[in-house]
Design an enzyme around this catalytic site. Structure first.
Site, PDB file in Angstrom:
ATOM      1  CB  SER A   6     -14.433  -1.049   5.690  1.00 11.75           C
ATOM      2  OG  SER A   6     -13.069  -0.472   5.968  1.00 11.75           O
ATOM      3  CG  HIS A  29     -13.961  -5.299   6.066  1.00 11.87           C
ATOM      4  ND1 HIS A  29     -13.685  -6.590   5.422  1.00 11.87           N
ATOM      5  CD2 HIS A  29     -12.780  -4.550   5.827  1.00 11.87           C
ATOM      6  CE1 HIS A  29     -12.441  -6.617   4.878  1.00 11.87           C
ATOM      7  NE2 HIS A  29     -12.001  -5.451   4.880  1.00 11.87           N
ATOM      8  CG  ASP A  31      -9.775  -2.995   6.157  1.00 12.82           C
ATOM      9  OD1 ASP A  31      -9.589  -3.899   5.721  1.00 12.82           O
ATOM     10  OD2 ASP A  31     -10.479  -1.887   6.141  1.00 12.82           O
ATOM     11  CG  MET A  33      -3.805  -2.138   7.297  1.00 11.54           C
ATOM     12  SD  MET A  33      -3.890  -0.148   6.768  1.00 11.54           S
ATOM     13  CE  MET A  33      -5.525  -0.412   5.772  1.00 11.54           C
ATOM     14  CG  HIS A  62      -8.903  -7.560   4.840  1.00  5.98           C
ATOM     15  ND1 HIS A  62      -8.952  -6.419   4.015  1.00  5.98           N
ATOM     16  CD2 HIS A  62      -7.696  -8.153   4.113  1.00  5.98           C
ATOM     17  CE1 HIS A  62      -8.207  -6.387   2.994  1.00  5.98           C
ATOM     18  NE2 HIS A  62      -7.325  -7.607   3.150  1.00  5.98           N
ATOM     19  CG  MET A  64      -4.646  -5.608   3.900  1.00  5.44           C
ATOM     20  SD  MET A  64      -5.545  -3.959   3.907  1.00  5.44           S
ATOM     21  CE  MET A  64      -6.341  -4.175   5.175  1.00  5.44           C
ATOM     22  CG  MET A 132      -7.376  -6.701  -2.111  1.00  3.99           C
ATOM     23  SD  MET A 132      -8.506  -6.071  -0.565  1.00  3.99           S
ATOM     24  CE  MET A 132      -8.310  -4.426  -0.641  1.00  3.99           C
ATOM     25  N   GLY A 137      -4.471  -0.947   1.659  1.00  6.46           N
ATOM     26  CA  GLY A 137      -3.668  -0.034   2.515  1.00  6.46           C
ATOM     27  C   GLY A 137      -4.523   1.263   2.970  1.00  6.46           C
ATOM     28  CG  PHE A 138      -4.031   4.332   2.213  1.00  7.15           C
ATOM     29  CD1 PHE A 138      -3.683   5.154   3.087  1.00  7.15           C
ATOM     30  CD2 PHE A 138      -2.965   3.732   1.230  1.00  7.15           C
ATOM     31  CE1 PHE A 138      -2.266   5.197   3.665  1.00  7.15           C
ATOM     32  CE2 PHE A 138      -1.532   3.737   1.684  1.00  7.15           C
ATOM     33  CZ  PHE A 138      -1.151   4.588   2.860  1.00  7.15           C
ATOM     34  N   GLY A 139      -8.214   3.470   2.342  1.00 11.96           N
ATOM     35  CA  GLY A 139      -9.931   3.790   2.170  1.00 11.96           C
ATOM     36  C   GLY A 139     -10.073   5.034   1.229  1.00 11.96           C
ATOM     37  N   GLY A 140     -10.955   5.119   0.374  1.00 13.60           N
ATOM     38  CA  GLY A 140     -11.339   6.302  -0.337  1.00 13.60           C
ATOM     39  C   GLY A 140     -10.595   6.222  -1.595  1.00 13.60           C
ATOM     40  CG  ASP A 168     -11.759  -4.417   1.135  1.00 10.87           C
ATOM     41  OD1 ASP A 168     -12.516  -3.325   1.119  1.00 10.87           O
ATOM     42  OD2 ASP A 168     -10.950  -4.750   1.954  1.00 10.87           O
ATOM     43  N   GLY A 169     -13.136  -2.422  -1.554  1.00 10.07           N
ATOM     44  CA  GLY A 169     -12.315  -1.092  -1.981  1.00 10.07           C
ATOM     45  C   GLY A 169     -13.013  -0.454  -2.973  1.00 10.07           C
ATOM     46  N   GLY A 190     -16.643   1.117   2.761  1.00 12.02           N
ATOM     47  CA  GLY A 190     -15.974   1.988   4.111  1.00 12.02           C
ATOM     48  C   GLY A 190     -16.450   3.375   3.851  1.00 12.02           C
ATOM     49  CB  SER A 191     -14.671   6.560   2.460  1.00  9.81           C
ATOM     50  OG  SER A 191     -14.261   5.757   1.195  1.00  9.81           O
TER      51      SER A 191
HETATM   52  C1  DX5 Z   1      -8.400  -1.193   2.067  1.00 13.85           C
HETATM   53  C2  DX5 Z   1      -9.285  -1.696   2.866  1.00 13.85           C
HETATM   54  C3  DX5 Z   1     -10.501  -1.700   2.901  1.00 13.85           C
HETATM   55  C4  DX5 Z   1     -11.169  -0.130   2.710  1.00 13.85           C
HETATM   56  C5  DX5 Z   1     -12.239   0.289   2.018  1.00 13.85           C
HETATM   57  O1  DX5 Z   1      -7.115  -1.721   2.159  1.00 13.85           O
HETATM   58  O2  DX5 Z   1      -8.914  -3.184   2.951  1.00 13.85           O
HETATM   59  O3  DX5 Z   1     -11.564  -2.420   3.487  1.00 13.85           O
HETATM   60  O4  DX5 Z   1     -11.437   0.226   4.120  1.00 13.85           O
HETATM   61  O5  DX5 Z   1     -12.672   1.406   2.069  1.00 13.85           O
HETATM   62  P1  DX5 Z   1     -13.442   2.026   0.897  1.00 13.85           P
HETATM   63  O6  DX5 Z   1     -14.751   1.686   0.937  1.00 13.85           O
HETATM   64  O7  DX5 Z   1     -13.136   3.607   1.400  1.00 13.85           O
HETATM   65  O8  DX5 Z   1     -12.584   2.063  -0.637  1.00 13.85           O
HETATM   66 ZN    ZN Z   2     -10.490  -4.381   4.055  1.00 11.18          ZN
END
Ligand code: DX5
Ligand code: ZN
Length: 207
Positions: A6, A29, A31, A33, A62, A64, A132, A137-140, A168-169, A190-191
């Site tokens: 991501s 991937h 995202d 939003m 993806h 959202m 999910m 909404g947010f990474g990390g 995912d996440g 992602g992160s």
């Molecule tokens: C969250 C996103 C994810 C996110 C995952 O809303 O859909 O794709 O980027 O990031 P990590 O791996 O940091 O949780």
């Molecule tokens: Zn995603």
């Protein structure tokens, strides 16, 4: 298991330095939003086109967004491998139909508080189910281990229908092991991936 990096929290200023490190990934991937379905914004079609230009890795969109249809019409031009919308969004049936008509894989995502039963009526129409493992909404954020129950429930439908399971996440070196045991097909990372000194090596070791 396959990995879909991501790029949500990736350092966009030096994209050309790291994008080649993702060449072996199963998909990239993206995202998307709308600031309404989730309390955040990410990027739109022009940035997505940049990823398409800079990488040969198939794209995984993806959405959202509350109104997926308008975004499907925008994102279909980059011919992603999958467009995934949320089952909690508007016009789910029509969105699935629209993606199918474009010959793009259809994904259906489910938020942590939505029971998996809501997905079941669509299993004969979708190619991917996205569970999910964080609040979108947010990474990390931290991996919600309870979501693996949904994965287990879904696995029993795989004999009858043809779809892959994505999570995912919150995937890191520990939670990825749980995903492997649960028989997940694709993990979005992602992160944790972007913290690695050598992303190529991490991908090689995990898929
Ligand atoms: C969250 C996103 C994810 C996110 C995952 O809303 O859909 O794709 O980027 O990031 P990590 O791996 O940091 O949780
Ligand atoms: Zn995603």
């Amino acid at each position: 298991m396959k990995i879909a990096p991501s790029v949500l929290n990736a350092p966009i200023e030096n994209i050309k330095d790291w994008i080649k490190g993702l060449d072996d990934a199963y998909m990239l991937h993206l995202d998307i939003m709308d600031g309404h379905f989730v309390p955040n914004l990410s990027f739109g079609i022009e940035i997505a086109k940049t990823y398409k230009r800079l990488s040969d890795v198939p794209l995984d969109v993806h959405l959202m967004t509350t109104h997926p249809l308008q975004w499907i019409h925008q994102f279909k031009v980059i011919k992603p491998q999958f467009i995934t919308l949320h089952v909690e969004a508007k016009d789910v049936e029509k969105s699935i139909e629209t993606i199918k008509k474009e010959d793009i894989g259809v994904g259906l995502a489910v938020k942590p508080n939505t029971p998996i039963d809501v997905i079941l009526p669509y299993l004969n129409q979708v190619d991917l189910v996205l569970i999910m493992t964080v609040e979108p909404g947010f990474g990390g954020q931290s991996f919600m281990i309870d979501m693996l129950k949904k994965v287990e429930q879904l696995q029993s439908y795989k004999e009858k229908y043809h779809f892959i399971i994505q999570v995912d996440g919150g995937i890191n070196d520990d939670t990825i092991k749980l995903c492997e045991v649960a028989g997940i097909d694709v993990a979005v990372v992602g992160s944790h991936l972007f913290k690695q000194e050598n992303m190529k090596l991490w991908l090689q070791n995990h898929q």
